[in-house]
Scaffold this motif. Structure first.
Motif, short mmCIF file in Angstrom:
data_model
loop_
_atom_site.label_atom_id
_atom_site.label_comp_id
_atom_site.label_asym_id
_atom_site.label_seq_id
_atom_site.Cartn_x
_atom_site.Cartn_y
_atom_site.Cartn_z
N ASP A 30 101.19 39.24 25.80
CA ASP A 30 100.08 39.43 24.67
C ASP A 30 100.39 39.60 23.26
N GLY A 31 101.83 39.80 23.12
CA GLY A 31 102.30 39.78 21.52
C GLY A 31 102.31 41.15 21.35
N LYS A 32 102.09 41.95 22.13
CA LYS A 32 102.22 43.54 21.78
C LYS A 32 103.06 44.39 22.10
N ILE A 33 103.62 45.24 21.13
CA ILE A 33 104.65 46.24 21.66
C ILE A 33 103.90 47.73 21.90
N HIS A 34 104.14 48.18 22.73
CA HIS A 34 103.48 49.67 23.04
C HIS A 34 104.52 50.82 23.22
N VAL A 35 104.30 51.83 22.55
CA VAL A 35 105.15 53.23 22.93
C VAL A 35 104.12 54.05 23.52
N HIS A 36 104.81 54.76 24.75
CA HIS A 36 104.16 55.52 25.56
C HIS A 36 105.00 56.86 25.51
N ASP A 37 104.38 58.09 25.74
CA ASP A 37 104.88 59.27 25.81
C ASP A 37 104.76 59.73 27.14
N LEU A 38 105.99 60.09 27.78
CA LEU A 38 105.94 60.56 29.14
C LEU A 38 105.40 61.99 29.57
N ALA A 39 105.45 62.61 28.30
CA ALA A 39 104.81 63.92 28.41
C ALA A 39 103.35 64.11 28.75
N LEU A 40 102.97 62.77 28.76
CA LEU A 40 101.41 62.92 29.01
C LEU A 40 101.34 62.76 30.43
N LEU A 41 102.30 62.89 31.20
CA LEU A 41 102.34 62.72 32.62
C LEU A 41 102.42 64.16 33.26
N PRO A 42 101.44 64.98 33.56
CA PRO A 42 101.65 66.38 33.88
C PRO A 42 102.47 66.49 35.24
#
Length: 436
Positions: A349-361
């Motif tokens: 889709d042309g997007k680059i995403h950053v996720h934070d694994l700290a949001l996984l309890p």
């Protein structure tokens, strides 16, 4: 010996003379986006993700595409006192055509290293200096499209190609230390063990091969009965997985098949990661279903991994994922987290995403209600078909630096000398897998 060419050097940072060479991009089409969802509160661990390495406080995301464009983004994290959390941002630093054909692989040297390598269907591996923001040259040892690149350490680069070979380069003078041949046809994927002593590879010939990197030869092989597309070691190196279509085979270190996971969608990328909160390992799976599924790896090896959460936000297939431990800004709050692990995904889709694994309890385990986690930052290339991604260290904490970088250079030289002793520096060899 690999040929290094540098007759036409491209710079990673635009300059007045070079702007004409870069594909024009409207400023309104490329701008940093900080998702408000990235300001969520998260119960995080107060222990560092890694105790033996000074974690970076910022990061760089580099992504390749079918359109030959290479994207470079500066990533940062800051305190968001208003929302009692952290704010992640992405800002473009370069966009330009890096190869004459589609870019199929990118890799950045770890632990504060300065090298970036890009591989293409044009059969060339280009080497870039991220600190000086310029091209060093091209490695033309392969006679087929480059399928994967990996830096097992700051001073070595491992490549795989459709020509059926793997090459180990010395990341100072870029000579070839080892050429490993054994696959009959394209090599799809490689994985170096955390010890850096052995590597795995899978290819079009339906075989899984293990390589002794110390001796530069094949040590074992087995027929998979299907084409392995991706192979990955677990974070601890106690097991590994081989992905093919929508299945994931989980093996013990001695190549014994333990589990077969059938994912509900065609898989494109997989990656292991440690948890930020709690203990244990996770398996990150990007697929045609536009999601990055998170599998929990049970402590009991007899139990099969199950999906416990999903990273959402993409509107097309997830093509690649990479992770990076990151130091967090100091907070005055009690028990403030010291670090986290970020993961970066790219999609068609042309997007680059950053996720934070700290949001996984920590208590998100098998049997828990499915958790959906949005990205904390996003960058939109406006339609570019992204194929691959890597994350490089940004700045290290101030206490890890010294005057003029002298201590850092001494540490790098010492580390490189120790690695060279084990990897057989400047011993160019061509080895065939004689394991059968």
């Amino acid at each position: 010996m690999a040929t290094v060419t540098s007759t036409k050097r491209a710079r990673l940072a635009s300059s007045p003379k070079e702007k004409k060479k870069v594909k024009p991009v409207a400023q309104s089409d490329h701008h940093p986006v900080s998702s408000t969802k990235g300001k969520q509160k998260a119960k995080q661990s107060t222990k560092p993700v890694s105790d033996d390495i000074a974690l970076p406080t910022s990061f760089k995301v580099i992504a390749g595409s079918y359109e030959k464009l290479l994207y470079g983004l500066d990533g940062s994290v800051s305190l968001d006192e208003t929302n009692d959390g952290y704010k992640f941002e992405l800002k473009p630093i370069f966009i330009f055509p890096a190869h004459v054909s589609c870019i199929k692989a990118v890799a950045a040297s770890p632990n504060g290293g300065k090298w970036l390598a890009t591989g293409s269907a044009d059969e060339v591996i280009k080497v870039w200096d991220l600190r000086r923001k310029k091209e060093i040259g091209g490695l033309m040892h392969h006679e087929g499209s480059i399928t994967q690149l990996q830096f097992p350490s700051r001073s070595h680069l491992l490549s795989a190609s459709e020509d059926g070979s793997l090459c180990l380069f010395h990341a100072r003078d870029w000579v070839v230390l080892r050429t490993l041949k054994g696959h009959k046809g394209r090599v799809n994927s490689t994985a170096v063990h955390p010890s850096n002593k052995v590597a795995l590879s899978v290819g079009k010939d339906n075989t899984l091969r293990m390589w002794d990197l110390m001796r530069g030869r094949g040590s074992a092989s087995t027929k998979l009965g299907k084409e392995g597309e991706v192979v990955r070691w677990s974070a601890t190196g106690s097991s590994f997985v081989v992905q093919s279509q929508n299945t994931i085979d989980l093996f013990t270190v001695d190549m014994v098949l333990r589990h077969t996971i059938t994912h509900p969608s065609r898989i494109h990328t997989i990656r292991f990661s440690k948890r930020v909160n709690g203990s244990g390992e996770l398996l990150l799976v990007g697929a045609e279903d536009k999601k990055l599924s998170i599998y929990d790896i049970p402590d009991d090896p007899e139990k099969i991994p199950t999906v416990i959460a999903e990273m959402t936000g993409h509107s097309n297939r997830v093509k690649a994922v990479e992770i990076l431990p990151l130091a967090l800004p100091k907070s005055t709050k009690a028990k403030a987290p010291l670090s986290t692990i970020i993961l970066c995904t790219v999609s068609s889709d042309g997007k680059i995403h950053v996720h934070d694994l700290a949001l996984l309890p920590a208590d998100q385990r098998a049997g828990s209600e499915m958790l959906q986690i949005p990205p904390v930052a996003e960058y939109d290339t406006k339609g570019t078909r992204l194929t691959c991604v890597t994350i490089a260290d940004g700045e290290a904490p101030e206490h890890s630096k010294s005057v003029n970088g002298k201590r850092k250079r001494e540490d790098e030289d010492s580390e490189q000398e120790e690695e060279d002793e084990g990897w057989g520096a400047h011993e160019q060899e061509t080895e065939h897998d004689d394991s059968g």
